[in-house]
Design a protein around this motif. Structure first.
Motif, mmCIF file in Angstrom:
data_model
loop_
_atom_site.group_PDB
_atom_site.id
_atom_site.type_symbol
_atom_site.label_atom_id
_atom_site.label_comp_id
_atom_site.label_asym_id
_atom_site.label_seq_id
_atom_site.Cartn_x
_atom_site.Cartn_y
_atom_site.Cartn_z
ATOM 1 N N ALA A 1 0.809 -1.216 0.000
ATOM 2 C CA ALA A 1 0.000 0.000 0.000
ATOM 3 C C ALA A 1 0.841 1.263 0.000
ATOM 4 C CB ALA A 1 -0.914 -0.001 1.238
ATOM 5 N N GLY A 2 2.154 1.109 0.257
ATOM 6 C CA GLY A 2 3.034 2.272 0.205
ATOM 7 C C GLY A 2 3.771 2.581 1.478
ATOM 8 N N ALA A 3 3.721 1.690 2.458
ATOM 9 C CA ALA A 3 4.404 1.943 3.728
ATOM 10 C C ALA A 3 5.916 1.829 3.566
ATOM 11 C CB ALA A 3 3.922 0.968 4.790
ATOM 12 N N ASP A 4 6.633 2.846 4.054
ATOM 13 C CA ASP A 4 8.092 2.818 4.075
ATOM 14 C C ASP A 4 8.621 2.182 5.355
ATOM 15 O OD1 ASP A 4 8.549 4.490 1.618
ATOM 16 O OD2 ASP A 4 7.460 5.964 2.832
ATOM 17 N N LEU A 5 7.785 2.190 6.390
ATOM 18 C CA LEU A 5 8.144 1.613 7.679
ATOM 19 C C LEU A 5 7.069 0.615 8.085
ATOM 20 C CD1 LEU A 5 8.970 4.865 7.857
ATOM 21 C CD2 LEU A 5 9.549 4.251 10.202
ATOM 22 N N ILE A 6 7.479 -0.502 8.621
ATOM 23 C CA ILE A 6 6.522 -1.419 9.230
ATOM 24 C C ILE A 6 6.959 -1.681 10.667
ATOM 25 C CG2 ILE A 6 5.773 -2.523 7.089
ATOM 26 C CD1 ILE A 6 7.612 -4.879 7.774
ATOM 27 N N GLN A 7 5.980 -1.941 11.515
ATOM 28 C CA GLN A 7 6.258 -2.194 12.931
ATOM 29 C C GLN A 7 6.132 -3.683 13.227
ATOM 30 O OE1 GLN A 7 4.172 0.403 15.727
ATOM 31 N NE2 GLN A 7 3.461 1.629 13.994
ATOM 32 N N HIS B 1 14.043 -1.462 0.789
ATOM 33 C CA HIS B 1 13.710 -0.058 1.045
ATOM 34 C C HIS B 1 12.696 0.102 2.180
ATOM 35 C CE1 HIS B 1 15.872 0.861 -2.615
ATOM 36 N NE2 HIS B 1 15.130 -0.028 -3.272
ATOM 37 N N THR B 2 12.512 -0.961 2.950
ATOM 38 C CA THR B 2 11.533 -0.906 4.048
ATOM 39 C C THR B 2 12.252 -0.942 5.384
ATOM 40 O OG1 THR B 2 9.972 -2.146 2.671
ATOM 41 C CG2 THR B 2 9.471 -1.956 5.030
ATOM 42 N N PHE B 3 11.936 0.023 6.246
ATOM 43 C CA PHE B 3 12.487 0.033 7.598
ATOM 44 C C PHE B 3 11.618 -0.835 8.504
ATOM 45 C CE2 PHE B 3 13.748 4.110 5.730
ATOM 46 C CZ PHE B 3 15.121 4.121 5.986
#
Length: 619
Positions: free
Chosen positions: A52-58, A96-98
């Protein structure tokens, strides 16, 4: 990748709610345990947010700490659950995902969940698990209590140089529950070591944007915002968030215009909401300068109203004082009850104390009876307030009502468990402990509600607290008493004491304490009454000597009453020598017994005063 360097260059999109999606799939259990049992489903949620476009996931670790996992019997699984959560997130994340290690607040409004030291131990354990998993940073979220957040933030900052996001949560737009303005709170978080400061949960986009208008940009930290989807609706036993995800597209631009560099979602948000946020900031550069809207002037809090009566605290500090408990009726006929109150006023009691559905048995509301007593008879009511029957909303409303009716004396207590009352299936609330309730009542004296919102008027409550000296370790009970004093207690009412020696021991154990203590005296009426109290009522113990005296008079009802009065007089004699406050608990609406004991106390006090005068005259 470097998270902070990336934030300098562009606005980043965070993920949305993990629990909301799992809940929508029919999962209604410990979400964090699913890291061990349903890895694929957790991975799908992460992937959906990335797509969906998230650059960060928890990581799915919001409640993966010892204290919260203990609810499910999983407290020994902290390391396994956190490690699994990191592995799942990293397997899904692209280059590219934190991946941020999430640690949620423990207190929220449930301040009874853990002491400060327990929270620190629990936090450290989870923190080490996340750091060992080599996450790209930490996010501390949903902390309503700023002190709790700064406490754990200090620990985290000492242990790592990774980027730390610290998000507070607000009950009211722009202000925390202790009355601190959002801008001041975020500055405090920055000073404590947070790299990214912001807000999450409870509020939707509109109120979060409004709250951020008073928050300046900082050279040393970035702003974050994780709003809820909307206010939730309640349908068929479930919380439902009903707003349209497209609404978030415009909201994303509003957040950007307030200087927010990291925008994600909290409760109720889905991949559709996150996709809308990504669309909203696409092509927009981060804001580098911002015009601050001046914070609205604080609403002036009116001073305490002039009281028409001397506070009970001031009376008991100057002279011997007698208060009498006369519980409201269990039925709607108040005729006899009001006659009893009038009779007690005539003999000069200083206050009538009114229990809050004692023994978990419903009675006429003590607020209603207190108002009736004050208006019709003119006698001071001391209203008990339990944590058992009302949630925070009800407690706040009740306090506002007490103040409006000019009832200012409150006894803050936990409350008897519902299992012992007329409705054993009733639910006990216990949003707060008696310690918390004392603090919250005193906060209203500063003109602040529980949420931190101005009440526009300062209350003038004096707060009593319960004290049980009938324990094996009196020193431990006194330590608990001292903690209540630290919370703001003005005076104490003890459980009924049936031992002269216990009264003396209490005087010795509390000689270093200035806070007044009303010694509880409850006359016995029969040997059955004595045995019931001794064997079945928590917090009350009778000496064998007193039980024997009551048994000796068991053949005659009136003789039993007289024996109970004689015992009470002996206890009163010792109490008057050591304390200024006497708290008489009327048994079975026998206010005639209380009247006799009040008259006895008055004669004893007068005799003592006369003796002191004569002694002074001789000198």
């Amino acid at each position: 990748m470097d998270l902070l360097k990336t934030l300098k260059e562009r606005i980043l999109i965070g993920d949305g709610a993990m629990g909301t999606l799992l809940y929508s799939y029919g999962v209604d259990r410990c979400f964090e345990e699913l890291n061990l049992t349903h890895e694929v489903q957790i991975a799908h949620v992460h992937q959906a947010y990335i797509d969906a476009g998230a650059d960060l996931i928890q990581t799915n670790t919001y409640g993966a700490n010892y204290i919260k996992l203990a609810r499910y019997g999983l407290e020994d699984q902290v390391k396994k659950i956190n490690t699994a959560a990191i592995n799942i997130a990293k397997q899904v994340a692209s280059d590219h995902t934190f991946v941020l290690g999430t640690i949620g607040g423990i207190h929220g409004t449930q301040t009874s969940l853990g002491t400060k030291e327990e929270i620190k131990r629990s936090f450290r354990e989870q923190l080490y698990c996340l750091l060992l998993g080599n996450v790209d940073g930490l996010i501390l979220e949903t902390y309503y209590n700023l002190d709790e957040l700064t406490t754990v933030l200090e620990i985290a900052r000492e242990e790592t140089n990774l980027p730390i996001i610290a998000n507070v949560s607000m009950h009211e737009a722009g202000i925390l529950e202790n009355g601190i303005h959002l801008s001041d709170a975020l500055q405090r978080l920055e000073d404590t070591g947070a790299d990214i400061v912001g807000i999450n949960c409870r509020l939707g986009p509109h109120h979060m944007v409004e709250s951020l208008k008073n928050v300046p940009l900082s050279r040393n930290s970035f702003l974050a915002s994780y709003p809820n989807a909307s206010l939730p609706a309640y349908h068929d036993g479930k919380l439902i968030y009903e707003n349209e995800p497209d609404y978030f597209e415009n909201c994303a631009r509003d957040f950007r215009n307030e200087g927010v560099r990291l925008i994600g979602g909290c409760c109720g948000t889905t991949p559709e909401h996150i996709h809308a946020l990504a669309r909203g900031v696409k092509g927009l550069k981060p804001l580098t300068e911002k015009k601050i809207i001046k914070r609205p002037s604080s609403i002036k809090v009116k001073e305490n109203q002039v009281r028409t009566e001397t506070p009970l605290l001031d009376i008991v500090k100057k002279r011997h004082t007698v208060i009498v408990e006369l519980d409201a009726p269990k039925h709607l006929d108040t005729t006899e009850y009001m006659e009893g109150v009038r009779a007690l006023k005539e003999v000069g009691v200083d206050a009538i104390t009114l229990a809050d559905n004692s023994l978990a048995t419903p009675r006429i509301s003590n607020l209603a009876i207190a108002t009736k007593i004050k208006r019709e008879i003119g006698l001071r009511p001391l209203v008990h307030l339990t944590c058992r029957d009302r949630n925070l909303i009800g407690l706040q409303s009740h306090l506002m009502g007490l103040h409006t009716l000019d009832i200012n004396e409150i006894l803050a207590i936990t409350g008897d468990p519902t299992k012992i009352g007329d409705f054993p299936g009733a639910t006990s609330v216990f949003d707060v402990t008696s310690f918390d309730l004392i603090k919250l009542i005193k906060q209203s004296n500063d003109g602040l509600s529980f949420s931190g919102k101005s009440l526009r008027q300062a209350t003038s409550f004096h707060v009593g607290a319960a004290f049980n000296p009938n324990v094996a370790r009196l020193d431990k009970a006194v330590e608990r008493l001292e903690k209540k004093i630290a919370c703001g207690t003005d005076y104490f009412l003890t459980q009924p004491i049936y031992s002269p020696e216990k009264i003396i021991d209490l005087a010795v154990a509390t000689k270093h304490i200035d806070t007044p203590i009303f010694v509880g005296i409850m006359p016995l009426t029969s040997t059955k009454n004595a045995e019931f109290l001794h064997n079945e009522v928590p917090g009350i113990k009778l000496t064998e000597s007193i039980r024997a005296k009551m048994r000796s008079a068991s053949a005659d009802k009136e003789q039993s009453v007289e024996q109970g009065i004689t015992i009470a007089k002996g206890l009163i004699d010792v109490a008057l020598e050591n304390f200024h406050g006497i708290y008489l608990i009327t048994p079975f609406m026998r206010y005639d017994i209380s009247i006799r004991l009040v008259e006895y106390i008055q004669k004893k006090v007068q005799s003592k005063r006369l003796g002191e005068v004569l002694s002074t005259a001789r000198l």
